[in-house]
Design an enzyme around this catalytic site. Sequence first.
Site, PDB file in Angstrom:
ATOM      1  N   LEU A   1      28.191  38.560  85.010  1.00 46.11           N
ATOM      2  CA  LEU A   1      27.232  37.480  85.242  1.00 46.11           C
ATOM      3  C   LEU A   1      26.879  36.739  83.965  1.00 46.11           C
ATOM      4  O   LEU A   1      26.734  35.519  83.977  1.00 46.11           O
ATOM      5  CB  LEU A   1      25.969  38.049  85.896  1.00 46.11           C
ATOM      6  CG  LEU A   1      24.889  37.052  86.336  1.00 46.11           C
ATOM      7  CD1 LEU A   1      25.456  36.053  87.361  1.00 46.11           C
ATOM      8  CD2 LEU A   1      23.687  37.794  86.938  1.00 46.11           C
ATOM      9  N   GLY A   2      26.749  37.491  82.860  1.00 39.95           N
ATOM     10  CA  GLY A   2      26.487  36.850  81.572  1.00 39.95           C
ATOM     11  C   GLY A   2      25.017  36.721  81.215  1.00 39.95           C
ATOM     12  O   GLY A   2      24.602  35.691  80.654  1.00 39.95           O
ATOM     13  N   VAL A   3      24.229  37.741  81.536  1.00 41.66           N
ATOM     14  CA  VAL A   3      22.822  37.740  81.145  1.00 41.66           C
ATOM     15  C   VAL A   3      22.515  39.013  80.368  1.00 41.66           C
ATOM     16  O   VAL A   3      23.165  40.038  80.558  1.00 41.66           O
ATOM     17  CB  VAL A   3      21.879  37.660  82.371  1.00 41.66           C
ATOM     18  CG1 VAL A   3      21.999  36.310  83.049  1.00 41.66           C
ATOM     19  CG2 VAL A   3      22.134  38.795  83.347  1.00 41.66           C
TER      20      VAL A   3
ATOM     21  N   HIS B   1      34.408  59.554  76.415  1.00 36.21           N
ATOM     22  CA  HIS B   1      33.792  59.829  75.109  1.00 36.21           C
ATOM     23  C   HIS B   1      34.537  60.917  74.328  1.00 36.21           C
ATOM     24  O   HIS B   1      34.330  61.051  73.121  1.00 36.21           O
ATOM     25  CB  HIS B   1      32.306  60.198  75.272  1.00 36.21           C
ATOM     26  CG  HIS B   1      32.044  61.565  75.826  1.00 36.21           C
ATOM     27  ND1 HIS B   1      31.734  61.788  77.152  1.00 36.21           N
ATOM     28  CD2 HIS B   1      32.039  62.778  75.241  1.00 36.21           C
ATOM     29  CE1 HIS B   1      31.540  63.075  77.342  1.00 36.21           C
ATOM     30  NE2 HIS B   1      31.732  63.702  76.212  1.00 36.21           N
TER      31      HIS B   1
ATOM     32  N   ASP C   1      32.725  56.439  81.879  1.00 34.65           N
ATOM     33  CA  ASP C   1      33.041  57.590  81.026  1.00 34.65           C
ATOM     34  C   ASP C   1      34.221  58.394  81.572  1.00 34.65           C
ATOM     35  O   ASP C   1      34.258  59.614  81.464  1.00 34.65           O
ATOM     36  CB  ASP C   1      31.818  58.495  80.825  1.00 34.65           C
ATOM     37  CG  ASP C   1      31.959  59.393  79.590  1.00 34.65           C
ATOM     38  OD1 ASP C   1      32.784  59.067  78.731  1.00 34.65           O
ATOM     39  OD2 ASP C   1      31.248  60.420  79.515  1.00 34.65           O
TER      40      ASP C   1
ATOM     41  N   GLY D   1      31.902  71.129  75.089  1.00 36.14           N
ATOM     42  CA  GLY D   1      33.270  71.579  75.329  1.00 36.14           C
ATOM     43  C   GLY D   1      33.623  71.581  76.802  1.00 36.14           C
ATOM     44  O   GLY D   1      34.794  71.558  77.171  1.00 36.14           O
ATOM     45  N   ASN D   2      32.592  71.618  77.672  1.00 38.69           N
ATOM     46  CA  ASN D   2      32.816  71.535  79.117  1.00 38.69           C
ATOM     47  C   ASN D   2      33.106  70.110  79.578  1.00 38.69           C
ATOM     48  O   ASN D   2      33.614  69.904  80.689  1.00 38.69           O
ATOM     49  CB  ASN D   2      31.604  72.038  79.897  1.00 38.69           C
ATOM     50  CG  ASN D   2      31.624  73.535  80.137  1.00 38.69           C
ATOM     51  OD1 ASN D   2      30.854  74.274  79.551  1.00 38.69           O
ATOM     52  ND2 ASN D   2      32.515  73.977  81.004  1.00 38.69           N
ATOM     53  N   SER D   3      32.741  69.123  78.769  1.00 38.47           N
ATOM     54  CA  SER D   3      32.893  67.728  79.170  1.00 38.47           C
ATOM     55  C   SER D   3      34.331  67.434  79.584  1.00 38.47           C
ATOM     56  O   SER D   3      35.283  67.815  78.897  1.00 38.47           O
ATOM     57  CB  SER D   3      32.513  66.799  78.019  1.00 38.47           C
ATOM     58  OG  SER D   3      31.132  66.849  77.775  1.00 38.47           O
TER      59      SER D   3
END
Length: 378
Positions: free
Chosen positions: A285-287, A127, A156, A228-230
């Site tokens: 899977l497509g659901v 992010h 992430d 800022g720690n991310s």
Amino acid sequence: MLNIKRHARKIFLIAAAGAVVFMSCVLANGNFLDDTARTSPIKDKADKTVYELQNTFNSIYGLYKDSVVYISTEKTVKMRYNHPFMDDPFFRDFFGARPNMPDTMKQKGLGTGFLISKDGFICTNHHLVSQMDSVTVKVNDHEYKAKIIGSDPVSDIALLKIDGRSDFRPVYFGDSDKVKIGDMAIAIGNPFGLDRTITSGIISATGRSDIDQMGNSHIQTDASINPGNSGGPLINLDGEVIGVNRMIYSQTGGNLGIGFAIPINKAKEVLISLKEHGKIRRGYLGVEMSPLTEEFAKQLGLPNDEGALVGNVLQGSPADRAGIRIEDVILKVDNEKVKDPRDLFSIISRTPIGKTVKLSVWRDRSEKNFWATLKERP
């Protein structure tokens, strides 16, 4: 000329005499801060283990000060105005407002990352760098333009690369599976742009999987984590990275002692795949899921509201080919219990592409089995 010199000499002699008198008074009476120069009565009497812990913090910071990096990003965004006509340059020109109403603006961000190789590979959060025009990494006082090798929105995690040296100082990875509640933890990052700030706390919980829609597992800590720690490292007392700091729970935007980190064992898997493929290959899977309420579960004849309720089946998907229908409730995948949609996503994501799995489904007030061969997530 003579009189001026004699006058100046007299002033100098008077000043010198005054200084001697002042110093004599100081020596006679002492400095008013002399009382604070005494040795504290508890100095060197504290428990030695406390000093050992303090020395450990000192050592960890020394070990990582050249490994934790400052990340700054920039992106050009189109300005939007309240009136639809004002989005058109013609109308802004017509009304004479164009000089004060730019078409675009620079959007800037900051965060943290850490070196994972001597040749400049860096781990950080998706992010922080996703869809940015430029990413700049500062290692100590040197800045480098970074290339995004790969970035994964689900976990992430992002992998960056900087060039120019081959002697960077990578971190040391630990084993996040061995992390225990109550272990001490240290975070190093750039909160609010304050370069390489160190904070400490404990591990508050492990295996937190209910804080995002993907069901990702997280380590919870009360080590102070702020904007800022991310992307920075969460470190144990052995000086090993056990997690990648990701987010905080806050009602104010500041630290409330509830921070979350991605376990480093999970991050390693993602980083390896990003290095090899530039992306993460996950089962599909497509659901699409819908909420399964207790009331609707009773209408379907289920004993409880556990399971993943199918809200839509994508045409041509593995689920469609297997015969899955809307309002089916998926209870198990290869006999692994599915409690909610997050469970289903997690199980399918880690299942090898091309594998055929057994889906235990609740339909028409009974459990039925279907087989689906997973594809790669688009």
